[in-house]
Design a protein around this motif. Structure first.
Motif, PDB file in Angstrom:
ATOM      1  N   ASN A 142      54.961  21.087  14.053  1.00  0.00           N
ATOM      2  CA  ASN A 142      55.719  22.054  13.243  1.00  0.00           C
ATOM      3  C   ASN A 142      57.040  21.508  12.722  1.00  0.00           C
ATOM      4  N   LEU A 143      57.276  21.735  11.428  1.00  0.00           N
ATOM      5  CA  LEU A 143      58.602  21.462  10.850  1.00  0.00           C
ATOM      6  C   LEU A 143      58.883  22.563   9.837  1.00  0.00           C
ATOM      7  N   ASN A 144      59.948  23.339  10.098  1.00  0.00           N
ATOM      8  CA  ASN A 144      60.311  24.428   9.188  1.00  0.00           C
ATOM      9  C   ASN A 144      61.752  24.224   8.746  1.00  0.00           C
ATOM     10  N   LEU A 145      61.932  24.050   7.443  1.00  0.00           N
ATOM     11  CA  LEU A 145      63.258  23.723   6.906  1.00  0.00           C
ATOM     12  C   LEU A 145      63.672  24.718   5.827  1.00  0.00           C
ATOM     13  N   SER A 146      64.972  25.027   5.795  1.00  0.00           N
ATOM     14  CA  SER A 146      65.533  25.820   4.697  1.00  0.00           C
ATOM     15  C   SER A 146      66.374  24.915   3.820  1.00  0.00           C
ATOM     16  N   VAL A 173      70.353  21.064   4.323  1.00  0.00           N
ATOM     17  CA  VAL A 173      69.009  21.436   4.750  1.00  0.00           C
ATOM     18  C   VAL A 173      69.119  21.864   6.209  1.00  0.00           C
ATOM     19  N   TYR A 174      68.513  22.992   6.549  1.00  0.00           N
ATOM     20  CA  TYR A 174      68.668  23.549   7.892  1.00  0.00           C
ATOM     21  C   TYR A 174      67.331  23.639   8.597  1.00  0.00           C
ATOM     22  N   LEU A 175      67.328  23.197   9.851  1.00  0.00           N
ATOM     23  CA  LEU A 175      66.108  23.256  10.661  1.00  0.00           C
ATOM     24  C   LEU A 175      65.937  24.664  11.224  1.00  0.00           C
ATOM     25  N   ASN A 176      64.759  25.237  11.039  1.00  0.00           N
ATOM     26  CA  ASN A 176      64.441  26.529  11.643  1.00  0.00           C
ATOM     27  C   ASN A 176      63.579  26.288  12.874  1.00  0.00           C
ATOM     28  N   GLY A 177      63.961  26.932  13.981  1.00  0.00           N
ATOM     29  CA  GLY A 177      63.227  26.739  15.218  1.00  0.00           C
ATOM     30  C   GLY A 177      64.042  25.896  16.173  1.00  0.00           C
ATOM     31  N   HIS A 178      63.499  25.716  17.366  1.00  0.00           N
ATOM     32  CA  HIS A 178      64.224  24.958  18.383  1.00  0.00           C
ATOM     33  C   HIS A 178      64.035  23.461  18.146  1.00  0.00           C
ATOM     34  N   PRO A 179      65.117  22.675  18.241  1.00  0.00           N
ATOM     35  CA  PRO A 179      64.963  21.236  17.975  1.00  0.00           C
ATOM     36  C   PRO A 179      64.013  20.534  18.960  1.00  0.00           C
ATOM     37  N   GLU A 180      63.941  21.013  20.205  1.00  0.00           N
ATOM     38  CA  GLU A 180      63.013  20.378  21.157  1.00  0.00           C
ATOM     39  C   GLU A 180      61.843  21.268  21.561  1.00  0.00           C
ATOM     40  N   ARG A 181      62.139  22.502  21.938  1.00  0.00           N
ATOM     41  CA  ARG A 181      61.080  23.393  22.416  1.00  0.00           C
ATOM     42  C   ARG A 181      60.275  23.937  21.241  1.00  0.00           C
ATOM     43  N   VAL A 222      51.279  13.308  16.572  1.00  0.00           N
ATOM     44  CA  VAL A 222      51.673  14.294  15.569  1.00  0.00           C
ATOM     45  C   VAL A 222      53.191  14.531  15.608  1.00  0.00           C
ATOM     46  N   ALA A 223      53.755  14.583  16.799  1.00  0.00           N
ATOM     47  CA  ALA A 223      55.209  14.797  16.928  1.00  0.00           C
ATOM     48  C   ALA A 223      55.969  13.624  16.312  1.00  0.00           C
ATOM     49  N   CYS A 224      55.424  12.439  16.470  1.00  0.00           N
ATOM     50  CA  CYS A 224      56.056  11.238  15.926  1.00  0.00           C
ATOM     51  C   CYS A 224      56.087  11.310  14.399  1.00  0.00           C
ATOM     52  N   LEU A 225      54.982  11.743  13.797  1.00  0.00           N
ATOM     53  CA  LEU A 225      54.932  11.903  12.341  1.00  0.00           C
ATOM     54  C   LEU A 225      55.862  13.026  11.883  1.00  0.00           C
ATOM     55  N   ARG A 226      55.901  14.106  12.653  1.00  0.00           N
ATOM     56  CA  ARG A 226      56.776  15.232  12.323  1.00  0.00           C
ATOM     57  C   ARG A 226      58.245  14.779  12.330  1.00  0.00           C
ATOM     58  N   ALA A 233      64.185  30.165   0.734  1.00  0.00           N
ATOM     59  CA  ALA A 233      64.156  28.746   0.348  1.00  0.00           C
ATOM     60  C   ALA A 233      63.684  27.884   1.510  1.00  0.00           C
ATOM     61  N   SER A 234      62.660  28.369   2.223  1.00  0.00           N
ATOM     62  CA  SER A 234      62.192  27.603   3.378  1.00  0.00           C
ATOM     63  C   SER A 234      60.757  27.136   3.192  1.00  0.00           C
ATOM     64  N   LEU A 235      60.467  25.993   3.773  1.00  0.00           N
ATOM     65  CA  LEU A 235      59.106  25.456   3.760  1.00  0.00           C
ATOM     66  C   LEU A 235      58.654  25.226   5.188  1.00  0.00           C
ATOM     67  N   ARG A 236      57.386  25.573   5.434  1.00  0.00           N
ATOM     68  CA  ARG A 236      56.799  25.281   6.730  1.00  0.00           C
ATOM     69  C   ARG A 236      55.782  24.162   6.555  1.00  0.00           C
ATOM     70  N   PHE A 237      56.036  23.040   7.232  1.00  0.00           N
ATOM     71  CA  PHE A 237      55.096  21.930   7.249  1.00  0.00           C
ATOM     72  C   PHE A 237      54.301  22.023   8.549  1.00  0.00           C
ATOM     73  N   GLY A 238      52.984  21.950   8.439  1.00  0.00           N
ATOM     74  CA  GLY A 238      52.145  21.950   9.634  1.00  0.00           C
ATOM     75  C   GLY A 238      51.304  20.686   9.641  1.00  0.00           C
ATOM     76  N   LEU A 239      51.550  19.831  10.630  1.00  0.00           N
ATOM     77  CA  LEU A 239      50.833  18.554  10.719  1.00  0.00           C
ATOM     78  C   LEU A 239      49.720  18.673  11.746  1.00  0.00           C
TER      79      LEU A 239
END
Ligand SMILES: *Cc1c(COP(=O)(O)O)cnc(C)c1O
Length: 396
Positions: free
Chosen positions: A303-307, A290-298, A272-276, A354-360
């Motif tokens: 989860n992928l949350n982008l603004s 485009v800005y990443l919300n959340g910690h890049p590693e932890r 799942v992380a690989c697909l994310r 203007a953010s989207l949360r992708f949940g894989l």
């Protein structure tokens, strides 16, 4: 090409489909094995009770607990309420201070706020730009009258995973109860109540391919045991902490869902992380601002949350009708307010909107990811091309 079928589901943080293996295990308990698990004077009840105890072992095993430390509830909302109000009510009037964070789910924030209205004192810890609590802030917030600390293990919007071991150590040193809402963490990353030193932990079946309507609260035993006041009074089920006839089919499904998660945890997290990462890269390398919300590693593997700057979030979501994603949290999107989590990590109101949360999750495919990335990139391009403010910006 869009993969055959319906709308692409990328909202696994909101809920997940029931795994067929889970459903198969549940079905007999609706019909042939319909006994009340509390009616152990006969064979029907005993067989239901055995099934419940098997499920209790399966849930306990996934989080490193003992079966007798698991209390079945209707879900994580109830588990959070039981942990927070139950501890607060038990420890008053000596301890009336509660500590939580700015990035909790509403099922933690709202019980805390209700207690605050009723006379408890509430400290809400801030987070950094990644959504992490600074353990030193926690240490400074603790007082002799602190009853409980409640900190979300992995965030449901931005996926950030807290330093639970360190948080647990600090609470233990100060003799303060620690509750964690681990609804998004359980089944997705290794969770160990002993290693984390938590006293109370909430989780839910429908986030891990089990049925809706069942969850659990881990309540630590041992010396001294954690004591809670129940929310419901009645038949004294679940060690008196949660009266009410157990929904045996749901409990059985929850157990099997936990066993499957335990079995596939590492493999599934990697896939799942690989697909994310693929989705993130495909969007970031083709779009500016485009800005990443959340910690890049932890953060959670799925989860992928982008603004997306210079885009109206509502318009973006509407144009992406063939992809099921969420803007911020599902619970906050019913109201016009931007997400409190994105606000807590310092996102402007515009960017938060203007953010989207992708949940894989378990059934996300590479084909779906590639299609979703193309659709998001094309939609953002098209919305920006219609935006006067984007055009003026690109001219400078
Ligand atoms: C989904 C969720 C909840 C609520 O769980 P239910 O079982 O639906 O009540 C609570 N906390 C977090 C972090 C969640 O993701």
């Amino acid at each position: 090409m869009k993969p055959a079928g319906r709308v692409i589901y990328l909202d696994y943080h909101a809920t997940t489909p029931v795994d067929e293996r889970v459903l198969d295990a549940m079905l007999p308990y609706f019909t042939k094995e319909f006994g009340n698990a509390a009616s152990v004077t006969h064979e029907y009840g005993r067989r239901a009770a055995e099934a419940v105890e098997r499920a209790r072992q399966q849930v306990a095993a996934l989080i490193g607990a003992e079966p007798r430390e698991i209390i079945f509830t209707s879900g994580a909302t109830e588990a959070n309420n039981l942990a927070i109000k139950g501890a607060a009510w038990m420890l008053r009037p000596q301890r009336t201070h509660i500590v939580t964070t700015a990035v909790e789910h509403h099922a933690v924030l709202d019980p805390c706020k209700r207690l605050a209205r009723e006379g408890w004192e509430l400290t809400v810890l801030p987070v950094d730009q990644y959504g992490l609590v600074d353990p030193d802030d926690l240490r400074r917030a603790l007082r002799p009258d602190t009853a409980l600390v409640s900190i979300i293990a992995a965030n449901n919007e931005i996926g950030t995973i807290q330093y639970m071991e360190e948080i647990g150590r600090i609470c233990r040193e100060h003799g303060v109860l620690l509750h964690t809402d681990a609804t998004q963490a359980v089944g997705k990353i290794p969770v160990d109540v002993r290693r984390w030193n938590v006293d109370l932990l909430s989780c839910s079946a429908h986030k891990i391919y089990g049925p809706k309507g069942v969850g659990a609260l881990y309540v630590r035993r041992g010396r001294p045991p954690v004591r809670l006041a129940p929310l419901l009074d009645g038949g004294g089920h679940e060690r008196g902490l949660r009266s009410g006839t157990l929904p045996v089919p749901l409990v059985v499904g929850f157990g099997v869902a936990c066993e499957l998660c335990a079995q596939y945890l590492d493999e599934e997290a990697r896939r799942v992380a690989c697909l994310r990462d693929r989705l993130q890269q495909a969007i970031l390398e083709r779009l500016d601002e485009v800005y990443l919300n959340g910690h890049p590693e932890r953060r959670l593997p799925g989860n992928l949350n982008l603004s997306f700057a210079y885009v109206d979030g509502e318009a973006l979501l509407m144009s992406l009708g063939d992809i099921a994603v969420s803007s911020g949290s599902a619970c906050t999107s019913a109201t016009p307010h931007p997400s409190h989590v994105l606000e807590a990590i310092g996102r402007s109101e515009d960017l938060a909107r203007a953010s989207l949360r992708f949940g894989l999750g378990r059934w996300t495919t590479q084909e779906e990811i590639d299609y979703a990335a193309d659709r998001v990139v094309a939609t953002v391009h098209s919305l920006r091309s219609m935006s006067a403010i984007w055009r003026t910006r690109s001219q400078v």
